[in-house]
Design an enzyme around this catalytic site. Sequence first.
Site, PDB file in Angstrom:
ATOM      1  N   PHE A  39       0.808  -1.225   0.000  1.00 32.87           N
ATOM      2  CA  PHE A  39       0.000   0.000   0.000  1.00 32.87           C
ATOM      3  C   PHE A  39       0.836   1.267   0.000  1.00 32.87           C
ATOM      4  O   PHE A  39       0.360   2.335  -0.384  1.00 32.87           O
ATOM      5  CB  PHE A  39      -0.962  -0.016   1.204  1.00 32.87           C
ATOM      6  CG  PHE A  39      -0.367   0.489   2.488  1.00 32.87           C
ATOM      7  CD1 PHE A  39      -0.432   1.834   2.831  1.00 32.87           C
ATOM      8  CD2 PHE A  39       0.288  -0.377   3.351  1.00 32.87           C
ATOM      9  CE1 PHE A  39       0.119   2.303   4.001  1.00 32.87           C
ATOM     10  CE2 PHE A  39       0.837   0.080   4.528  1.00 32.87           C
ATOM     11  CZ  PHE A  39       0.760   1.425   4.860  1.00 32.87           C
ATOM     12  N   LYS A  40       2.102   1.180   0.429  1.00 32.32           N
ATOM     13  CA  LYS A  40       2.910   2.400   0.528  1.00 32.32           C
ATOM     14  C   LYS A  40       3.090   3.081  -0.822  1.00 32.32           C
ATOM     15  O   LYS A  40       3.314   4.285  -0.888  1.00 32.32           O
ATOM     16  CB  LYS A  40       4.238   2.083   1.187  1.00 32.32           C
ATOM     17  CG  LYS A  40       4.049   1.693   2.649  1.00 32.32           C
ATOM     18  CD  LYS A  40       5.346   1.457   3.388  1.00 32.32           C
ATOM     19  CE  LYS A  40       5.072   1.135   4.849  1.00 32.32           C
ATOM     20  NZ  LYS A  40       4.532  -0.241   5.029  1.00 32.32           N
ATOM     21  N   ASP A  41       2.951   2.318  -1.912  1.00 33.43           N
ATOM     22  CA  ASP A  41       3.049   2.928  -3.243  1.00 33.43           C
ATOM     23  C   ASP A  41       1.996   4.014  -3.461  1.00 33.43           C
ATOM     24  O   ASP A  41       2.249   4.983  -4.167  1.00 33.43           O
ATOM     25  CB  ASP A  41       2.845   1.867  -4.335  1.00 33.43           C
ATOM     26  CG  ASP A  41       4.019   0.898  -4.435  1.00 33.43           C
ATOM     27  OD1 ASP A  41       5.163   1.305  -4.154  1.00 33.43           O
ATOM     28  OD2 ASP A  41       3.776  -0.268  -4.817  1.00 33.43           O
ATOM     29  N   LEU A  93       3.438   7.107  -1.748  1.00 35.85           N
ATOM     30  CA  LEU A  93       4.818   7.461  -2.121  1.00 35.85           C
ATOM     31  C   LEU A  93       4.941   7.854  -3.590  1.00 35.85           C
ATOM     32  O   LEU A  93       5.743   8.721  -3.932  1.00 35.85           O
ATOM     33  CB  LEU A  93       5.764   6.305  -1.789  1.00 35.85           C
ATOM     34  CG  LEU A  93       6.235   6.318  -0.331  1.00 35.85           C
ATOM     35  CD1 LEU A  93       6.870   4.991   0.047  1.00 35.85           C
ATOM     36  CD2 LEU A  93       7.220   7.466  -0.094  1.00 35.85           C
TER      37      LEU A  93
END
Length: 467
Positions: free
Chosen positions: A112-114, A117
């Site tokens: 999910f960090k994509d 970011l």
Amino acid sequence: MRYVSTRGAAPSREFDDVLLAGLAEDGGLFVPETWPVFSPAEWRALRGLPYAELAARVMAPFMTGGAIGFDDLQAITRASYRGFDHAAVVPLVQLEPSLFVLELFHGPTLAFKDLALQVAGRLFDHVLSARDERVTIVGATSGDTGSAAIEACRDRLRVDIAILHPEGRTSEVQRRQMTTVKARNVLNIALSGTFDDCQDLVKAMFADAPFRTELRLSAVNSINWARIAGQIPYFAAAALALGAPDRPVAVAVPTGNFGNILAAWAARQMGLPIERFIVGSNANDILARFLAANDMRTAGVVETVSPSMDIQVSSNFERLLFEALGRDAPETARTMVDFRASGTMKVSREVWQSVRRDFAGLALDDAATLAEIARIRAETGYIADPHTAIGIAAARAAAPVGVPVIAAATAHPAKFPEAMHRAIGIRPGLPPRLDDLYDRQEHFVRAGNSLDEVETLVRHFAHRNDA
Ligand SMILES: *Cc1c(COP(=O)(O)O)cnc(C)c1O
């Protein structure tokens, strides 16, 4: 939009400065001076929009007054989500009558960090080019965040990124996701040492004032407000799809640093009827203990099959604490400083109960996590990674009656092949665009556990790109 520090001893700032600074000078975290609120009619008008359009509209109020206009932001969200491998970007999958999985792993690094970011990297570029400046981002990773940060910064014009990982101590998928990126502005350093050594070296680089100024060091860690802002839209998209603002929903999130669940909470501050916030933890169960018994005591970090949640202190909790204390910054500062010193967070019964009205928690050890992966597969056919399974178990334990729950699927199961094999006897395959990951050439340099050595590498790398 202006931002204030949770500790009240730093000047308020505009979004662009908050983006580049990350942490406030007084050690606090930036929060919006006031929460932007959409009316029910404004929320309804966002239903059915393509995700990149919805994301731009939800994030826009947080960025007013700086270099990023609405058209810039829209161009940025479109570019950020173009490479995702699902047309919906964040598809919602129904598992049970009232349980929906929000898949947040269709981006370049399968976690999910994509979502935040990819946007943050482009925001950096935009603000830095308006100022004609460059920065060098340095960070340490035990696996996951490093690859998402590298993918977000690769080929950005104003940003160099150097990431340290402990050599031989990340999984092969995780290492290859970082080291197979070939870009002039990306430096992977394989350190002979542990993850803690990597983190200590990063801290030491920031503490080395001449070095820090010379290279204009910066970070994109999860306390950066832009990361939170970039995570609000997917909770909004899922809530709208399930009938909000005309029908309440609940949210369940496997939680480490408290960033993702805080973004869901921010969506409620903006006017969405999210009735409960359910926090899933692994054996590092400090948050579950706090929610159950007002017991926020740090212990040693335990390694688990959900490594992205192997964290003791959830940094973003400070933002919720600040709100729970009625935005009393001096009291927030006292509580946090005392927590650092004593290892125990002392929160009054009233404040604890006010948090408990909204938040519930459940912790699963590794055996329960693997059993939950198997149960989900047997009962629904769905293959959930260990983090996602913890969130789903928490959702089932703490969902309010009659309210649909959105459970965040934070990683693709192919990232954790060994745990999946232990749970259900298969190693899920990587998506087609990554299936040559094991054949790609790796790019990294080795370094000893020495500040001098690492600073020299970073300096040469960054100055080569200045030229
Ligand atoms: C980072 C991460 C988490 C924890 O998210 P926080 O925002 O730190 O609470 C959970 N699952 C996965 C797969 C992650 O990468």
